[in-house]
Scaffold this motif. Structure first.
Motif, PDB file in Angstrom:
ATOM      1  N   UNK A   1       0.746  -1.555  -0.010  1.00 55.21           N
ATOM      2  CA  UNK A   1       0.069  -0.111   0.436  1.00 55.21           C
ATOM      3  C   UNK A   1       1.202   1.078  -0.608  1.00 55.21           C
ATOM      4  N   UNK A   2       2.277   1.248  -0.282  1.00 56.49           N
ATOM      5  CA  UNK A   2       2.971   2.143  -0.697  1.00 56.49           C
ATOM      6  C   UNK A   2       4.094   2.467  -1.566  1.00 56.49           C
ATOM      7  N   UNK A   3       4.995   3.362  -1.687  1.00 56.31           N
ATOM      8  CA  UNK A   3       6.233   3.640  -2.413  1.00 56.31           C
ATOM      9  C   UNK A   3       7.184   3.629  -2.020  1.00 56.31           C
ATOM     10  N   UNK A   4       7.352   2.493  -0.490  1.00 61.22           N
ATOM     11  CA  UNK A   4       8.705   2.467   0.487  1.00 61.22           C
ATOM     12  C   UNK A   4       8.656   0.966  -0.070  1.00 61.22           C
ATOM     13  N   UNK A   5       9.775   0.934   0.229  1.00 63.24           N
ATOM     14  CA  UNK A   5      10.644  -0.523   0.093  1.00 63.24           C
ATOM     15  C   UNK A   5      11.539  -0.782   0.899  1.00 63.24           C
ATOM     16  N   UNK A   6      11.615  -2.223   2.073  1.00 61.59           N
ATOM     17  CA  UNK A   6      12.340  -2.633   2.788  1.00 61.59           C
ATOM     18  C   UNK A   6      12.971  -4.040   2.864  1.00 61.59           C
ATOM     19  N   UNK A   7      13.294  -4.949   3.788  1.00 67.11           N
ATOM     20  CA  UNK A   7      13.971  -5.530   3.768  1.00 67.11           C
ATOM     21  C   UNK A   7      13.123  -7.011   3.311  1.00 67.11           C
TER      22      UNK A   7
ATOM     23  N   UNK B   1       5.988  -6.750  -0.730  1.00 66.62           N
ATOM     24  CA  UNK B   1       5.526  -7.799  -1.573  1.00 66.62           C
ATOM     25  C   UNK B   1       6.567  -7.996  -2.667  1.00 66.62           C
ATOM     26  N   UNK B   2       6.895  -8.769  -3.179  1.00 66.76           N
ATOM     27  CA  UNK B   2       8.501  -9.166  -3.920  1.00 66.76           C
ATOM     28  C   UNK B   2       8.057  -8.260  -5.764  1.00 66.76           C
ATOM     29  N   UNK B   3       8.928  -7.242  -6.042  1.00 64.93           N
ATOM     30  CA  UNK B   3       9.120  -6.948  -7.048  1.00 64.93           C
ATOM     31  C   UNK B   3       9.272  -7.828  -8.874  1.00 64.93           C
ATOM     32  N   UNK B   4       8.067  -7.599  -9.222  1.00 65.44           N
ATOM     33  CA  UNK B   4       8.501  -8.280 -10.805  1.00 65.44           C
ATOM     34  C   UNK B   4       9.035  -8.591 -11.636  1.00 65.44           C
ATOM     35  N   UNK B   5      10.322  -9.256 -11.291  1.00 66.46           N
ATOM     36  CA  UNK B   5      11.406  -9.135 -13.023  1.00 66.46           C
ATOM     37  C   UNK B   5      12.488  -8.329 -11.954  1.00 66.46           C
ATOM     38  N   UNK B   6      11.957  -7.824 -11.093  1.00 64.83           N
ATOM     39  CA  UNK B   6      13.590  -7.335 -10.747  1.00 64.83           C
ATOM     40  C   UNK B   6      14.145  -7.922  -9.005  1.00 64.83           C
ATOM     41  N   UNK B   7      15.308  -7.398  -8.735  1.00 64.63           N
ATOM     42  CA  UNK B   7      15.735  -7.878  -7.686  1.00 64.63           C
ATOM     43  C   UNK B   7      16.780  -6.773  -7.023  1.00 64.63           C
TER      44      UNK B   7
ATOM     45  N   UNK C   1      14.605   4.268  -6.202  1.00 62.42           N
ATOM     46  CA  UNK C   1      14.586   3.556  -6.484  1.00 62.42           C
ATOM     47  C   UNK C   1      14.075   3.161  -7.601  1.00 62.42           C
ATOM     48  N   UNK C   2      11.976   3.947  -7.324  1.00 58.07           N
ATOM     49  CA  UNK C   2      10.989   4.379  -8.257  1.00 58.07           C
ATOM     50  C   UNK C   2      11.170   4.263  -9.137  1.00 58.07           C
ATOM     51  N   UNK C   3      12.033   5.524  -9.668  1.00 58.75           N
ATOM     52  CA  UNK C   3      12.591   5.542 -10.986  1.00 58.75           C
ATOM     53  C   UNK C   3      13.064   5.137 -11.912  1.00 58.75           C
ATOM     54  N   UNK C   4      13.884   3.974 -10.969  1.00 61.88           N
ATOM     55  CA  UNK C   4      14.757   3.104 -11.719  1.00 61.88           C
ATOM     56  C   UNK C   4      14.395   2.054 -12.469  1.00 61.88           C
ATOM     57  N   UNK C   5      13.071   2.365 -11.294  1.00 63.73           N
ATOM     58  CA  UNK C   5      11.478   0.481 -11.486  1.00 63.73           C
ATOM     59  C   UNK C   5      10.665   1.182 -12.414  1.00 63.73           C
ATOM     60  N   UNK C   6      10.395   2.127 -13.180  1.00 67.03           N
ATOM     61  CA  UNK C   6      10.123   2.828 -14.273  1.00 67.03           C
ATOM     62  C   UNK C   6      10.939   1.958 -15.324  1.00 67.03           C
ATOM     63  N   UNK C   7      11.888   1.551 -15.060  1.00 71.60           N
ATOM     64  CA  UNK C   7      12.605   0.952 -16.595  1.00 71.60           C
ATOM     65  C   UNK C   7      12.551  -0.133 -16.445  1.00 71.60           C
ATOM     66  N   UNK C   8      11.966  -1.485 -15.385  1.00 70.96           N
ATOM     67  CA  UNK C   8      12.252  -2.148 -15.321  1.00 70.96           C
ATOM     68  C   UNK C   8      10.925  -2.838 -16.663  1.00 70.96           C
TER      69      UNK C   8
END
Length: 587
Positions: free
Chosen positions: A437-443, A451-457, A555-562
């Motif tokens: 429910x957020x745009x933040x990322x954690x361990x 939630x895992x990020x599809x296609x991204x590690x 990190x959000x900007x990089x994920x736009x290129x996923x």
């Protein structure tokens, strides 16, 4: 005017009395006077006991308290630290000077005095080279173990005097074995005197905290020995103590005359500085004034120089004697001056009264004084909270017990450095997922609900990436990648937001990781790099391989290129993300 103020502040820093004397008020004088007399009353029996522990005549310990306090009052930055012989340094002197002296009592005393001079020289060098930062390499956990080991070792050395036997041995185990063999020959009266002293010291210390209880116990034991003729019943007494003040003079020996004097002095200095600064910092925080750790080298150096000039042995600041003075009303180092004057009067007029002092009483004084070094509660807390820190404390404790005080403190320093390197070589690598429910990322390891990020590690090294841990970071990333289904990952993102520093081996690791991923058709990008890290990556050309490392690249900007197509396995040049470096960015 500015130059004059700078010169005045520099002089006040080098001579702390110029600072505290300016604000001195008459209302403080009474407190400093009472505290000085109280400190002297506490110091007298302790000084006699510690000098005996060091293998020196009892009055030498009083010389250390009297002259060392004067030296520290002149150059020390703490307003409450009390200076004198300590149990650990006394044992260190006893364990090492005997071998250097070869059985010559006069040479023994001269070497002990030379050690104080050598400490003064090392303090001056340490001050000039600003080495106060190096002492931080010894962790608090290591210090807990070292103090416990020193306390046990010192206690074992005093048991023969308590039981009235000869004792002996080189380490704790040998001493205990010999003591067990000699117990059938113990002197019951000596044991009774020692146990009575222990009971009175413990009970009196609890009932009258901050009072010179030890002095009262010493007076009582002298009266008992005189009235009942205890010396005639096998109770060993101190004997005649020369009256008068110490003769002032330079040492008759040179550094080149005594092999091993510098390591001994360095060990004493390390112990004196750690113990002294730790105690001084606690009082500075309590009373709201600044402590200068670098200036403490000059304070300790001046104290040892004065002790050496009076043919004493190394001295240091300690928490117990400082607490006695502070509770008695001490406000400034003038307390040390009053204590020195009181001890001087004792040396001039009261030494004859000390001739019948039983050594079992001095052993009891030492035993109660070192009991505080063995902090069982803190060791238990380390075991409960951090097994790594407990292991470090155990290494220091065992080293002191088996190797001795000097070797033990050197082992403790080495253990601190190794522990720091081991921790740095195994950084935690967090693999990131989106917080629901957020745009933040954690361990995801700490929060499996992420939630895992599809296609991204996405991964984040938690700490600086340096030569000692760069390969470990790369291995962790590749191992996690191997655990993913083949072809499921098309982008790897390195979040450097928690890595304030990188060195060239770490940059080379990123280059290798990029090549390994490119061979599998996977892009490697970086985000969150700090300014210094960005500069290093640009200078080495790795910034281009990572597709740009601008300060606004999130990190959000990089994920736009996923969603962009993956690079071919034969093409080593990655496509850049849509948000590239900001031209001229140097933040």
């Amino acid at each position: 005017m500015s130059a004059q103020r700078t010169a005045a502040s520099t002089a006040a820093a080098l001579l702390p009395p110029l600072g505290w004397l300016r604000g001195y008020t008459g209302a403080w004088l009474g407190g400093d006077l009472v505290a000085g007399v109280t400190l002297a009353a506490y110091a007298l029996p302790v000084a006699l006991a510690y000098a005996t522990l060091a293998g020196l005549p009892p009055q030498v310990g009083v010389y250390g308290y009297m002259l060392g306090g004067l030296g520290y009052a002149l150059l020390g930055s703490s307003r409450h630290l009390a200076i004198g012989p300590t149990s650990a340094i006394s044992l260190m002197v006893a364990a090492n000077v005997g071998v250097m002296a070869g059985g010559d009592a006069a040479r023994y005393a001269e070497i002990a005095s030379l050690a104080a001079f050598t400490i003064a020289l090392l303090c001056l060098l340490s001050w000039a080279l600003r080495l106060s930062v190096l002492v931080k390499l010894i962790s608090d956990s290591i210090l807990v173990g070292f103090k416990a080991g020193a306390g046990i070792t010192i206690a074992v050395t005093q048991l023969p005097s308590l039981f009235g036997v000869a004792g002996g041995g080189q380490n704790v185990i040998e001493r205990l074995v010999l003591l067990a063999r000699q117990l059938p020959d113990l002197n019951a009266i000596t044991l009774g005197v020692g146990l009575a002293g222990l009971v009175l010291l413990v009970v009196g210390g609890r009932a009258l905290p901050g009072r010179p209880v030890a002095l009262g116990v010493v007076v009582l034991s002298i009266l008992a020995a005189s009235l009942f003729g205890l010396a005639g019943h096998g109770v060993v007494i101190t004997g005649s103590i020369p009256a008068g003040l110490p003769e002032i003079g330079l040492p008759s020996l040179r550094l080149s005359d005594v092999e091993g004097i510098v390591p001994l002095a360095a060990g004493c200095l390390l112990l004196a500085y750690i113990e002294g600064v730790s105690a001084a910092r606690s009082f500075a925080e309590k009373h709201g004034y600044a402590l200068n750790p670098r200036q403490e080298f000059l304070g300790i150096g001046a104290a040892n120089l004065m002790a050496g000039l009076g043919h004493g042995y190394p001295v240091a600041g300690g928490l117990s004697q400082s607490a006695v003075a502070e509770k008695a009303g001490s406000r400034t180092p003038l307390t040390l001056v009053f204590a020195s004057a009181t001890l001087a009067l004792c040396l001039l007029f009261l030494t004859g009264l000390l001739a019948n002092l039983p050594k079992a009483t001095l052993a009891a004084v030492v035993l109660t004084a070192v009991a505080g070094l063995i902090d069982v509660r803190e060791l238990a807390r380390l075991w409960r909270v951090s097994r790594v820190d407990f292991a470090a404390a155990a290494v220091a404790l065992t080293g002191v017990l088996l190797l001795g005080i000097l070797q033990g403190i050197l082992l403790a320093a080495l253990a601190s450095v190794l522990m720091m390197l081991v921790r740095a070589s195994r950084p935690h690598v967090a693999f990131l997922g989106r917080v629901p429910g957020t745009s933040r990322y954690g361990d995801v390891a700490r929060h499996p609900e992420n939630e895992p990020i599809p296609g991204v590690l996405a991964f984040r090294p938690d700490g600086s990436v340096l030569y000692v841990n760069a390969e470990a970071v790369m291995e962790a990333v590749l191992a996690r990648l191997d655990a993913e289904p083949p072809g499921s990952i098309r982008l790897v993102v390195c979040d450097l937001s928690a890595s304030p520093h990188m060195d060239l081996p770490a940059v080379a690791m990123l280059r290798k990781l990029h090549a390994a991923l490119a061979a599998q058709g996977i892009r490697l990008l970086a985000t969150g790099a700090h300014g210094g890290v960005r500069d290093l990556l640009r200078r080495d050309g790795v910034a281009e391989l990572l597709g740009g490392i601008g300060r606004d690249l999130t990190l959000e900007a990089v994920l736009d290129d996923a969603a962009s197509p993956p690079i071919a396995a034969t093409d080593p040049t990655p496509s850049k993300p849509r948000r590239a470096d900001v031209p001229g960015d140097s933040a």
